[in-house]
Scaffold this motif. Structure first.
Motif, short mmCIF file in Angstrom:
data_model
loop_
_atom_site.label_atom_id
_atom_site.label_comp_id
_atom_site.label_asym_id
_atom_site.label_seq_id
_atom_site.Cartn_x
_atom_site.Cartn_y
_atom_site.Cartn_z
N PRO A 84 0.82 -1.22 0.00
CA PRO A 84 0.00 0.00 0.00
C PRO A 84 0.85 1.27 0.00
CG PRO A 84 0.01 -1.01 2.18
CD PRO A 84 0.73 -1.96 1.28
N MET A 85 0.47 2.23 -0.83
CA MET A 85 1.20 3.49 -0.96
C MET A 85 0.45 4.68 -0.40
SD MET A 85 4.01 2.73 -2.44
CE MET A 85 3.86 1.29 -1.39
N GLY A 86 -0.84 4.52 -0.16
CA GLY A 86 -1.70 5.65 0.17
C GLY A 86 -2.69 5.86 -0.95
N GLY A 87 -3.79 6.51 -0.65
CA GLY A 87 -4.80 6.77 -1.66
C GLY A 87 -5.44 5.50 -2.19
N GLY A 88 -5.35 4.39 -1.44
CA GLY A 88 -5.92 3.13 -1.89
C GLY A 88 -5.15 2.50 -3.03
N LYS A 89 -3.89 2.90 -3.22
CA LYS A 89 -3.09 2.40 -4.35
C LYS A 89 -1.92 1.58 -3.85
CE LYS A 89 -4.22 6.72 -6.69
NZ LYS A 89 -3.68 8.05 -7.01
N THR A 90 -1.33 0.84 -4.78
CA THR A 90 -0.21 -0.02 -4.45
C THR A 90 1.03 0.33 -5.26
OG1 THR A 90 -0.50 -1.69 -6.18
CG2 THR A 90 -1.88 -1.91 -4.21
N ASP A 91 2.15 -0.20 -4.81
CA ASP A 91 3.32 -0.42 -5.65
C ASP A 91 3.40 -1.94 -5.77
OD1 ASP A 91 5.82 -1.09 -6.62
OD2 ASP A 91 6.94 0.18 -5.24
N SER A 92 3.11 -2.46 -6.95
CA SER A 92 3.07 -3.91 -7.14
C SER A 92 4.27 -4.38 -7.92
CB SER A 92 1.77 -4.31 -7.85
OG SER A 92 0.67 -4.11 -6.97
N ASN A 93 4.98 -5.32 -7.33
CA ASN A 93 6.27 -5.79 -7.84
C ASN A 93 6.22 -7.30 -8.05
OD1 ASN A 93 8.97 -5.67 -8.58
ND2 ASN A 93 9.74 -5.62 -6.48
N ASN A 94 7.28 -7.82 -8.61
CA ASN A 94 7.44 -9.25 -8.80
C ASN A 94 7.37 -10.00 -7.47
OD1 ASN A 94 8.54 -11.49 -10.78
ND2 ASN A 94 9.73 -11.68 -8.90
N ASN A 95 6.75 -11.18 -7.50
CA ASN A 95 6.68 -12.00 -6.29
C ASN A 95 6.43 -13.45 -6.68
OD1 ASN A 95 6.64 -12.78 -3.64
ND2 ASN A 95 4.65 -11.88 -3.16
N GLY A 96 7.42 -14.30 -6.46
CA GLY A 96 7.24 -15.71 -6.74
C GLY A 96 7.98 -16.18 -7.98
N ALA A 97 7.78 -17.45 -8.31
CA ALA A 97 8.52 -18.09 -9.39
C ALA A 97 8.13 -17.57 -10.77
CB ALA A 97 8.33 -19.61 -9.34
N PHE A 98 6.84 -17.27 -10.96
CA PHE A 98 6.35 -16.77 -12.25
C PHE A 98 5.49 -15.55 -11.95
CE2 PHE A 98 5.58 -18.27 -16.73
CZ PHE A 98 4.91 -17.14 -17.15
N SER A 99 6.03 -14.38 -12.26
CA SER A 99 5.37 -13.15 -11.83
C SER A 99 5.62 -12.06 -12.87
CB SER A 99 5.88 -12.75 -10.44
OG SER A 99 5.22 -11.60 -9.96
N THR A 100 5.74 -10.83 -12.43
CA THR A 100 5.85 -9.69 -13.35
C THR A 100 7.23 -9.55 -13.97
OG1 THR A 100 6.35 -8.19 -11.51
CG2 THR A 100 4.04 -8.42 -12.14
N ASP A 101 8.26 -10.16 -13.39
CA ASP A 101 9.59 -10.14 -14.01
C ASP A 101 9.56 -10.94 -15.31
OD1 ASP A 101 10.71 -8.61 -12.05
OD2 ASP A 101 11.97 -10.19 -11.20
N HIS A 102 10.03 -10.30 -16.39
CA HIS A 102 10.08 -10.96 -17.70
C HIS A 102 11.48 -11.57 -17.83
CE1 HIS A 102 8.78 -12.05 -21.57
NE2 HIS A 102 8.96 -10.92 -22.23
N ILE A 103 11.66 -12.72 -17.23
CA ILE A 103 12.99 -13.29 -17.02
C ILE A 103 13.65 -13.67 -18.34
CG2 ILE A 103 14.24 -15.22 -15.95
CD1 ILE A 103 12.05 -15.28 -13.79
N GLY A 104 14.89 -13.19 -18.50
CA GLY A 104 15.71 -13.57 -19.64
C GLY A 104 15.41 -12.84 -20.93
#
Length: 672
Positions: free
Chosen positions: A302-322
């Protein structure tokens, strides 16, 4: 300058929405023969957080500065979704970086900014944009958007001017490369490297190939197009490269992603389905879910204003690996293709998680409850405009920051700022091991304490360039850069770089000849922290391993498992023998008078919240109760007391009736 002026409100739009906007005009940059052909004391290439801070510091020191930003966005990742600041030890942040976070707090609370203002390290992107807009406007810093570097004129080891794609030339007496990629450094002919050195290069343990257990598949997943059939080929995102031994050098780059700002507001923008959406890209994830994985699939800080900073988490996530290996040294067109591919991948991932009927309803509902905010990145449909370039080129200069600096076994005498975050590399490759998919490259190893960044790591080799400083793509090994590469550290080092540039101008214009002692004195005067622990004039410190002044009873065990300790280690009571263990710290005070008494401990959730601490002073004994689950890794002042000269005063840490582990580390007496 011949361009239309941009108001503070307009600059805010540039930072918050990434809109195509004209130039911010200001008297700081003197026009000459034509638009963009004046001269400034400092030309900053890269309008990242570091770029803004460098220009502001030069202006505060009486010089002129201009910021050239190759995109249409100001503030770098700080204004492009990375609102959950990777701080490490916040007590190690000083100077203009600390002022930035104090200004963020003031924006949320409507309070004035002072040297005693609280700091806030989580924020919405538009708030960070407002703060940078204020700083640029208050200091009359001109900013040129869309100023993409074409060429550099360097003669006799000095940059004379740089030329942007529109043909404009920008001349400076000094230059700062504030880009994540080190593009100006490269064009100036400065040595650099990319990828991962092997452990042998700098006698490290965490560099090169690293096959470890974080952000790893916890269920076996078949990586072949036809399960069980290697001949059918590999699913998208899985590499055919063999898994090399740990510590092996290669050209891999830790994965990039977008730091999404998400919301559950009723007017949220649903995740868009990319035009080239292909569900096969997420087949490996589907199999992972079918094997039993139910998330998390991304973070929702949570960042405030009901918003997030959403990042990679786990084996298959937002990181575009390779899929980013070509970015560091790629052409503008190649980088644009990589950027577009990352957009397609990550937007497609979110659409897949929210909509694919083959997924459990719980997974789809969990993701569909989120969306993109309508009031952030309005020129991009709520999507962050900048890709998170975690690592690209790294300069190779006279001093290379390494794992040894991070661990504190080597200390640079010419420190110009502190870093304190974990040695952190995201995964670099997804490969096949024993017939199942495995990620490779993730490292998350803490540092024991904040450590200094060498001034030489910011300056090129003298034979290559004498009027350039590089506070972002600085000289560091892959794994050391993984700790240094945090936005507050970039701001810290940018202030130090601009200070050195101003001092170099007053001393002949060679950045390698700036007197380190004089530079450090000016940085301290401007609030920078250069060593850890920070020292106070006349302080007397007694550590748990001090040769004299320490006595104890009961059982105390040495440990270094929780970072942030003072000296070589700390001791704890093993959460046992309550009422039997105490440790007394007795300084030898040179003078009678008032002394501020402070305690140091390492904080953790397993610590006691009710540690009794007795301060013995001239007026008797005062007992304090300390919560060691928080506030660790820094001096915490207990109180001010009148003490006699000699060894009469003391501090005793006890474990009587405490509700967790009790830590004894160090005490400090400072003359009031």
């Amino acid at each position: 300058m011949g361009e239309k002026a941009l108001s503070r409100r307009g600059l805010l739009a540039a930072g918050g929405a990434g809109l195509a906007l004209p130039v911010l005009g200001a008297p700081a940059y003197a026009a000459a023969a034509g638009p963009g052909q004046g001269q400034a004391d400092l030309v900053v290439y890269g309008g990242t957080s570091a770029g803004v801070i460098a220009a502001v510091q030069m202006r505060r020191m009486g010089g002129t500065a201009v910021v050239l930003e190759p995109t249409r966005h100001i503030g770098g990742l700080t204004t492009s979704g990375l609102g959950a600041t990777d701080t490490g030890n916040t007590s190690a942040i000083g100077g203009l970086a600390l002022e930035f976070y104090r200004r963020v707090y003031a924006k949320y609370h409507g309070t004035p900014v002072t040297d005693d203002s609280p700091a806030r390290y989580t924020f919405e992107p538009h708030v960070a944009s407002e703060v940078f807009a204020d700083l640029l406007a208050e200091h009359d810093v001109p900013v040129v958007l869309g100023a993409r570097l074409r060429s550099v004129d360097r003669r006799g080891g000095r940059i004379r001017l740089l030329v942007t794609d529109d043909g404009r030339a920008y001349a400076g007496r000094m230059y700062v490369d504030a880009t994540y990629e080190g593009d100006l450094m490269f064009r100036a002919g400065v040595d650099f490297t990319t990828g991962r050195e092997g452990n042998a290069a700098y006698d490290e343990t965490l560099n090169g190939v690293q096959h470890r257990d974080k952000h790893q598949f916890v269920h076996p997943v078949d990586p072949y197009v036809t399960p069980g059939s290697p001949a059918s080929g590999l699913l998208p995102g899985v590499s055919a490269d063999p898994l090399e031994p740990n510590g092996t050098a290669d050209d891999a780059i830790q994965a990039y992603c977008f730091r999404m700002c998400l919301t559950q507001a009723a007017d949220r923008i649903p995740f868009p389905k990319p035009a080239g959406y292909d569900p096969v890209r997420y087949e490996l994830l589907l199999r992972y879910v079918q094997a039993g994985w139910r998330g998390p699939f991304y973070t929702t800080h949570p960042m405030g204003g009901g918003k997030t900073d959403s990042n990679n988490n786990g084996a298959f996530s937002t990181d575009h690996i390779g899929r980013n290996f070509g970015h560091p040294t790629g052409t503008h067109a190649e980088r644009a293709r990589i950027h577009a591919d990352h957009v397609d991948y990550q937007q497609g991932l979110m659409w897949f998680l929210a909509n694919d009927p083959r997924l459990p309803e719980s997974v789809r509902a969990q993701t569909a409850a989120w969306g993109l905010p309508r009031d952030e990145f309005t020129g991009h449909g709520g999507w962050p405009p900048l890709l998170y370039i975690r690592e690209a080129r790294r300069m190779v200069s006279a001093y290379v920051m390494t794992e040894h600096d991070c661990r504190g076994t080597v200390r640079a005498a010419d420190s110009v700022g502190l870093a304190s975050y974990t040695m952190d590399s995201h995964n670099c490759r997804r490969v096949v091991v024993d017939g199942v998919a495995r990620n490779e490259g993730d490292v998350q190893v803490g540092v024991p304490a904040p450590y200094g960044i060498s001034y030489r790591a910011l300056t090129p080799k003298r034979a290559q360039c004498t009027n350039l400083l590089v506070p972002v793509a600085l000289s560091a090994s892959h794994i050391a850069y993984g700790s240094i590469r945090m936005e507050p550290v970039f701001m810290i080092l940018a202030q130090s770089a601009a200070t050195a540039a101003r001092m170099a101008l007053d001393r002949g214009g060679v950045v390698q000849e700036v007197p380190v002692a004089a530079l450090q004195a000016r940085l301290r005067a401007d609030g920078q922290l250069l060593q850890w622990p920070p020292t106070e004039p006349g302080e007397i410190v007694v550590d748990n391993v001090s040769a004299t002044g320490v006595t104890s009873a009961g059982t105390w065990l040495s440990s270094t498992s929780t970072s942030g300790y003072y000296g070589s280690d700390y001791v704890h009571d093993d959460n046992a023998g309550k009422g039997t263990a105490w440790m007394r710290f007795r300084p030898e005070l040179p003078d009678a008078g008032s002394w501020d008494v402070a305690l140091w401990w390492t904080a953790h959730a397993n610590r006691a919240t009710n540690v009794p601490v007795d301060v013995e002073h001239a007026g008797g004994t005062t007992t304090y109760t300390v919560d060691q689950r928080s506030g660790g890794g820094k001096w915490v002042v207990l109180g001010r007391h009148t003490c006699a000269a000699g060894t009469a005063a003391s501090v005793r840490v006890r474990n009587d009736a405490t509700d967790g582990y009790v830590i004894a580390d160090a005490v400090r007496f400072t003359p009031a």
